[in-house]
Design a protein around this motif. Sequence first.
Motif, PDB file in Angstrom:
ATOM      1  N   THR A 238     -68.012  19.591  74.033  1.00 27.10           N
ATOM      2  CA  THR A 238     -67.313  19.280  75.279  1.00 27.10           C
ATOM      3  C   THR A 238     -66.416  18.075  75.032  1.00 27.10           C
ATOM      4  O   THR A 238     -66.733  17.195  74.227  1.00 27.10           O
ATOM      5  N   GLY A 239     -65.292  18.054  75.720  1.00 29.17           N
ATOM      6  CA  GLY A 239     -64.375  16.939  75.524  1.00 29.17           C
ATOM      7  C   GLY A 239     -63.667  17.024  74.191  1.00 29.17           C
ATOM      8  O   GLY A 239     -63.536  18.087  73.582  1.00 29.17           O
ATOM      9  N   ILE A 240     -63.224  15.876  73.708  1.00 29.00           N
ATOM     10  CA  ILE A 240     -62.476  15.784  72.457  1.00 29.00           C
ATOM     11  C   ILE A 240     -63.193  14.811  71.539  1.00 29.00           C
ATOM     12  O   ILE A 240     -63.457  13.670  71.908  1.00 29.00           O
ATOM     13  N   ASN A 241     -63.524  15.259  70.335  1.00 33.28           N
ATOM     14  CA  ASN A 241     -64.248  14.427  69.376  1.00 33.28           C
ATOM     15  C   ASN A 241     -63.424  14.286  68.100  1.00 33.28           C
ATOM     16  O   ASN A 241     -62.855  15.263  67.611  1.00 33.28           O
ATOM     17  N   THR A 242     -63.359  13.084  67.566  1.00 27.01           N
ATOM     18  CA  THR A 242     -62.587  12.844  66.343  1.00 27.01           C
ATOM     19  C   THR A 242     -63.476  12.283  65.243  1.00 27.01           C
ATOM     20  O   THR A 242     -64.447  11.569  65.509  1.00 27.01           O
ATOM     21  N   GLN A 243     -63.142  12.611  64.020  1.00 29.15           N
ATOM     22  CA  GLN A 243     -63.887  12.139  62.859  1.00 29.15           C
ATOM     23  C   GLN A 243     -62.923  11.950  61.692  1.00 29.15           C
ATOM     24  O   GLN A 243     -62.158  12.865  61.369  1.00 29.15           O
ATOM     25  N   SER A 244     -62.938  10.785  61.084  1.00 28.43           N
ATOM     26  CA  SER A 244     -62.089  10.516  59.920  1.00 28.43           C
ATOM     27  C   SER A 244     -62.879  10.715  58.638  1.00 28.43           C
ATOM     28  O   SER A 244     -64.064  10.372  58.566  1.00 28.43           O
ATOM     29  N   PHE A 245     -62.233  11.273  57.619  1.00 28.97           N
ATOM     30  CA  PHE A 245     -62.895  11.483  56.331  1.00 28.97           C
ATOM     31  C   PHE A 245     -61.829  11.618  55.254  1.00 28.97           C
ATOM     32  O   PHE A 245     -60.638  11.737  55.544  1.00 28.97           O
ATOM     33  N   ALA A 246     -62.265  11.595  54.003  1.00 32.52           N
ATOM     34  CA  ALA A 246     -61.348  11.700  52.868  1.00 32.52           C
ATOM     35  C   ALA A 246     -61.711  12.901  52.010  1.00 32.52           C
ATOM     36  O   ALA A 246     -62.889  13.210  51.818  1.00 32.52           O
ATOM     37  N   VAL A 247     -60.701  13.598  51.513  1.00 29.64           N
ATOM     38  CA  VAL A 247     -60.882  14.717  50.595  1.00 29.64           C
ATOM     39  C   VAL A 247     -60.040  14.437  49.360  1.00 29.64           C
ATOM     40  O   VAL A 247     -58.807  14.399  49.431  1.00 29.64           O
ATOM     41  N   ASN A 248     -60.721  14.188  48.228  1.00 25.64           N
ATOM     42  CA  ASN A 248     -60.029  13.904  46.973  1.00 25.64           C
ATOM     43  C   ASN A 248     -58.985  12.784  47.120  1.00 25.64           C
ATOM     44  O   ASN A 248     -57.859  12.886  46.617  1.00 25.64           O
ATOM     45  N   GLY A 249     -59.368  11.750  47.847  1.00 28.56           N
ATOM     46  CA  GLY A 249     -58.500  10.583  47.989  1.00 28.56           C
ATOM     47  C   GLY A 249     -57.490  10.660  49.112  1.00 28.56           C
ATOM     48  O   GLY A 249     -56.801   9.676  49.402  1.00 28.56           O
ATOM     49  N   ALA A 250     -57.384  11.815  49.765  1.00 26.35           N
ATOM     50  CA  ALA A 250     -56.448  11.961  50.891  1.00 26.35           C
ATOM     51  C   ALA A 250     -57.211  11.794  52.202  1.00 26.35           C
ATOM     52  O   ALA A 250     -58.278  12.388  52.387  1.00 26.35           O
ATOM     53  N   ASN A 251     -56.687  10.984  53.097  1.00 22.39           N
ATOM     54  CA  ASN A 251     -57.352  10.697  54.363  1.00 22.39           C
ATOM     55  C   ASN A 251     -56.966  11.713  55.435  1.00 22.39           C
ATOM     56  O   ASN A 251     -55.792  12.055  55.585  1.00 22.39           O
ATOM     57  N   PHE A 252     -57.959  12.173  56.160  1.00 25.32           N
ATOM     58  CA  PHE A 252     -57.734  13.130  57.239  1.00 25.32           C
ATOM     59  C   PHE A 252     -58.453  12.651  58.496  1.00 25.32           C
ATOM     60  O   PHE A 252     -59.464  11.948  58.417  1.00 25.32           O
ATOM     61  N   MET A 253     -57.926  13.058  59.633  1.00 22.86           N
ATOM     62  CA  MET A 253     -58.617  12.844  60.891  1.00 22.86           C
ATOM     63  C   MET A 253     -58.805  14.206  61.555  1.00 22.86           C
ATOM     64  O   MET A 253     -57.827  14.911  61.830  1.00 22.86           O
TER      65      MET A 253
END
Length: 270
Positions: free
Chosen positions: A83-98
Amino acid sequence: VDLILETYSPLKNFSLELEPKLADAILLLAKSDGFEDTFRGKAHDLPDGWWIFAERLKKYPAWGGPDWIPDASDILYSRVRTTGINTQSFAVNGANFMLTDVGGQRNERRKWLRLFSGVAGVVYVASLSGYNQVLFEDRTANRLDEAVGLWDKTVNEKEFKDTAMVVFLNKFDLFQKKYYHEKIPIEYKGSFVTELGHTPPKAEDEKDESCENAIEWFTELYLSKCTTKRRKMVYTHVTTALDRNHMKIVMDSCAIHMMQQSLMNSGLSL
């Protein structure tokens, strides 16, 4: 049934502790012919992990008792609606994603609109195992019909014209159990037909439990909703959340798709 409904009434504060009489009632329900017939039909909203938990409950109290501690598999098979909007930041092989996770229920979809601008990619998670189930919020709507219809509306949106689209054909392990092992047909009424006129395959025609015919049919079902131009930016993956090694490969692949598309949008290439 009365005991189960009374225990888990939404008006009560239920305890996470599973009492012996309730465990016995759940196992008795799972073994009843009427319950099995309902499950094989199309008018239920039974959580995907229900049968797995019912099987594990046979080991009560070692599983589900006062001293039981859920493992990773138990947690992954559990169901909590987003429910709602959930965000999570993480890195894959040195590239940052949200990662922005939004609820898939109908009343949650209006919240998506303001998130469309500037995203590098969209991951559309479609359940393979939901073909004989109905929506939580609408008992007359089939889940597969709903998922394909929503994909049709989403994939060709102008906001996504330069966005990589990744389709997860998810819950393959549960699909194998239903379709291949239990022989529950994808559609015994003939309402599911792809744009090319292909009706769902039958489990009896599969070579093995990889279910290649079914996966090919599902892939065609989703890709056929894309315009020719959009199809070049759509990628499909068969996924099982419990297979960590496979999911790592899939997520790495998704990261590459999105980085490639972002670079192309900037006039560069990877």
